[in-house]
Design an enzyme around this catalytic site. Sequence first.
Site, PDB file in Angstrom:
ATOM      1  N   GLN A 192     -23.839 -15.821  35.535  1.00 18.58           N
ATOM      2  CA  GLN A 192     -24.342 -16.125  33.948  1.00 18.58           C
ATOM      3  C   GLN A 192     -23.298 -16.487  33.255  1.00 18.58           C
ATOM      4  OE1 GLN A 192     -27.730 -13.850  32.275  1.00 18.58           O
ATOM      5  NE2 GLN A 192     -29.321 -14.893  33.480  1.00 18.58           N
TER       6      GLN A 192
ATOM      7  N   ASP B 245     -20.938  -4.116  31.214  1.00 22.60           N
ATOM      8  CA  ASP B 245     -22.211  -3.406  30.963  1.00 22.60           C
ATOM      9  C   ASP B 245     -22.424  -2.714  29.664  1.00 22.60           C
ATOM     10  OD1 ASP B 245     -24.241  -1.739  31.364  1.00 22.60           O
ATOM     11  OD2 ASP B 245     -23.429  -0.536  33.167  1.00 22.60           O
TER      12      ASP B 245
ATOM     13  N   GLU C 263     -34.749  -9.626  23.726  1.00 29.00           N
ATOM     14  CA  GLU C 263     -35.213  -9.402  24.838  1.00 29.00           C
ATOM     15  C   GLU C 263     -34.456  -9.090  26.268  1.00 29.00           C
ATOM     16  OE1 GLU C 263     -38.008 -12.709  26.047  1.00 29.00           O
ATOM     17  OE2 GLU C 263     -38.399 -12.896  23.900  1.00 29.00           O
TER      18      GLU C 263
ATOM     19  N   HIS D 266     -33.647  -4.094  29.666  1.00 23.87           N
ATOM     20  CA  HIS D 266     -32.985  -3.994  31.127  1.00 23.87           C
ATOM     21  C   HIS D 266     -32.046  -2.816  31.155  1.00 23.87           C
ATOM     22  CE1 HIS D 266     -33.977  -7.795  32.813  1.00 23.87           C
ATOM     23  NE2 HIS D 266     -33.549  -8.279  31.649  1.00 23.87           N
TER      24      HIS D 266
END
Length: 444
Positions: free
Chosen positions: A231, A254, A272, A276
């Site tokens: 990505q 991270d 959103e 995760h």
Amino acid sequence: MTTCHSLFASSAPAPAPASTPAPPLWFPLPAAPHPPYHESALSTEVQGDRQGDEGLRGLLQGGGRLQAHGELHGRGEHAAAAAAAAAAATAARREPAEMASKTSGLNLRHMAGSLDAKETGKATKDYEDYFKEEDDSKRTGNYTDVVNKYYDLATSFYEYGWGESFHFAHRYKWETLRESIIRHEHFLASKLNVKRGDKVLDVGCGVGGPLREIAAFTGADITGLNNNAFQVSRGEEMNRKTGRHDNCGFIKADFMKIPMPDNSYDAVYQIEATCHAPDAVGCYSEIFRVLKPGGVFASYEWCLTDAYDATNAEHRRIRQEILIGNGLPTARTCNDVLDAMKAAGFEVTEEADLVKTADVTWYEPIDPYRFWVPWRDFWSFKTTLWGRGLTHYLVWVLEAVGIAPKGSMGVSGFLKKGADGLVAGGKAGIYTVMYFTAAKKPLK
């Protein structure tokens, strides 16, 4: 999704209010010198001539404040003037440098993400194995692998279905999905209190659709943080193509271990993405650390509502479908999110479940049985019952003849399961994708 991302008036009780009541959900246009319409993203679907940006700015600001998620602020002539100005702005023609989320065909070259095409079959199976049990501990303990496998396998499908902005949006009945996505991003940007040259962090940025939009809208320098190498590479490619590489960048990292010094950013936002995270307090604490004192953290979070019943087998089944179909290690309630922010040190100044104030349900874009109006929103055919079926069987054919990598059908299958879970969760009122919060890092 990000990843791929409004709304539903739940019968569930609202989350506990923040100590400071939330003000009306409106925002003013950004101050000059940023041109508000030709640089920021206005729909390319609605055709019209660009007629004097500055005159339009004056009409908007003089005709009343334009609310992002509520009604027009003002009545009578003021409200009518603001409504007319808003319609004119939406109809304005875009400059060639596109910022708006747009979709394309399914990119076969990118269907494996950063994985070797020979590895995708095993990666798909390994990913699905994480979700065989309801217990979240295996997933939270291996969250990096869970999320990376998911986005390597799913990103090309996200781009195909959602464009460059992998998120849902608060939507009025007169808006297309693309228009609502842009407005949703602008609303969050308006809460950051940033200006040209300020440093902003987008946590869990996907391929960078929102960060390019918000950079254009505010003039701020925005860095996207993403732990998925594929990505990040896609985002950098899109930055170059759109000319946004000057004030938009990426960090592969991270969000549980942000590799930046304390007090690095004037503002932080996430759309959103922190759903995760294996641990909300740990994630928000890292965001708190890199945010400057007095800075704002604005967020749209995915949450279970108070209507969720862990003893209800159907509710648990829906929860599990949402997890596997969206790469989520676990699921939290709105109150869990609010408590985690406070535990991290934030002062929560606004909070609201925005699904309760929209004309269109948040899950409508992925509901295969919805009423589809082709002349209004043609691109969303892909998520209708027929569109989903055609895509699924196209992937089956491409995998069978060796064009699509092995495991592609499995990916299509768990994405479909995730979409069905989200629709069921929305209809049952047990899930929201739009729990909005704005929080400040105290000056001391």
